[in-house]
Motif scaffolding. Structure first.
Motif, short mmCIF file in Angstrom:
data_model
loop_
_atom_site.label_atom_id
_atom_site.label_comp_id
_atom_site.label_asym_id
_atom_site.label_seq_id
_atom_site.Cartn_x
_atom_site.Cartn_y
_atom_site.Cartn_z
N THR A 160 105.30 -16.87 10.07
CA THR A 160 104.82 -17.64 8.92
C THR A 160 105.68 -17.37 7.70
O THR A 160 106.06 -18.29 6.97
CB THR A 160 103.34 -17.30 8.61
N ARG A 210 96.37 -27.14 3.01
CA ARG A 210 96.56 -25.94 3.84
C ARG A 210 95.47 -24.91 3.58
O ARG A 210 94.86 -24.38 4.50
CB ARG A 210 97.93 -25.32 3.55
N ASP A 211 95.20 -24.65 2.31
CA ASP A 211 94.19 -23.66 1.95
C ASP A 211 92.80 -24.07 2.41
O ASP A 211 92.03 -23.26 2.92
CB ASP A 211 94.20 -23.40 0.44
N LEU A 263 92.56 -23.80 6.31
CA LEU A 263 92.42 -22.42 6.76
C LEU A 263 91.03 -21.86 6.43
O LEU A 263 90.47 -21.10 7.21
CB LEU A 263 93.53 -21.55 6.17
N GLN A 282 97.89 -21.00 10.82
CA GLN A 282 98.59 -20.86 9.54
C GLN A 282 100.09 -21.04 9.74
O GLN A 282 100.75 -21.75 8.99
CB GLN A 282 98.30 -19.50 8.91
N SER A 313 95.81 -17.08 12.68
CA SER A 313 97.21 -16.76 12.36
C SER A 313 98.15 -17.82 12.92
O SER A 313 99.11 -18.23 12.26
CB SER A 313 97.59 -15.39 12.91
#
Length: 136
Positions: A48, A85-86, A89, A111, A108
């Motif tokens: 990442t 994205r936030d 997740l 992400q 994980s």
């Protein structure tokens, strides 16, 4: 070391790293050695981070090339993507919290995938095409 030689070595190592990233080879090697969920999460965290650096490099290169409305549009799109994205997740965290330690590995992996995909989309913008799957 001569500046030209240093630049050439830097470009070759960056190109090699980019291909290694794109193929997932370094992540695969890391996961092959991982024997615990902690180690798997560390592999995804490293991947990442590498993809995040690639994404930021692509974004910076595009922003340097663009001006006016195009630059404003890209900035707005990237900020919206960061928010997406936030939120994604956060939602995934809620769904995966009851799946034990493998839930953390799945999170994980998600992400890393989100960041990788955005880096590749930014790369496709700089190349001007996404018709070839290798460009995206």
């Amino acid at each position: 070391m001569k500046p030209g030689l240093f630049l050439m070595l830097l470009l070759v190592s960056t190109a090699t790293m980019a291909e290694d990233l794109k193929s997932g080879a370094s992540l695969d090697r890391c996961l092959d050695k991982a024997s615990t969920t902690l180690a798997m999460n560390q592999c995804y965290a490293a991947a990442t981070q590498a993809w995040d650096q690639a994404m930021n490099a692509q974004y910076s290169a595009l922003m340097a090339r663009l001006s006016g409305d195009e630059k404003t549009a890209l900035r707005s799109a990237q900020r919206a993507w960061l928010n997406y994205r936030d939120r994604w997740l956060e939602a995934s965290r809620h769904q995966l919290k009851n799946q034990g330690t493998l839930g953390s590995v799945a999170l994980s992996a998600q992400q890393m995938s989100l960041v990788r995909n955005q880096a590749l989309m930014l790369q496709s913008l700089s190349k001007g095409s996404c018709a070839n799957p290798d460009d995206c």
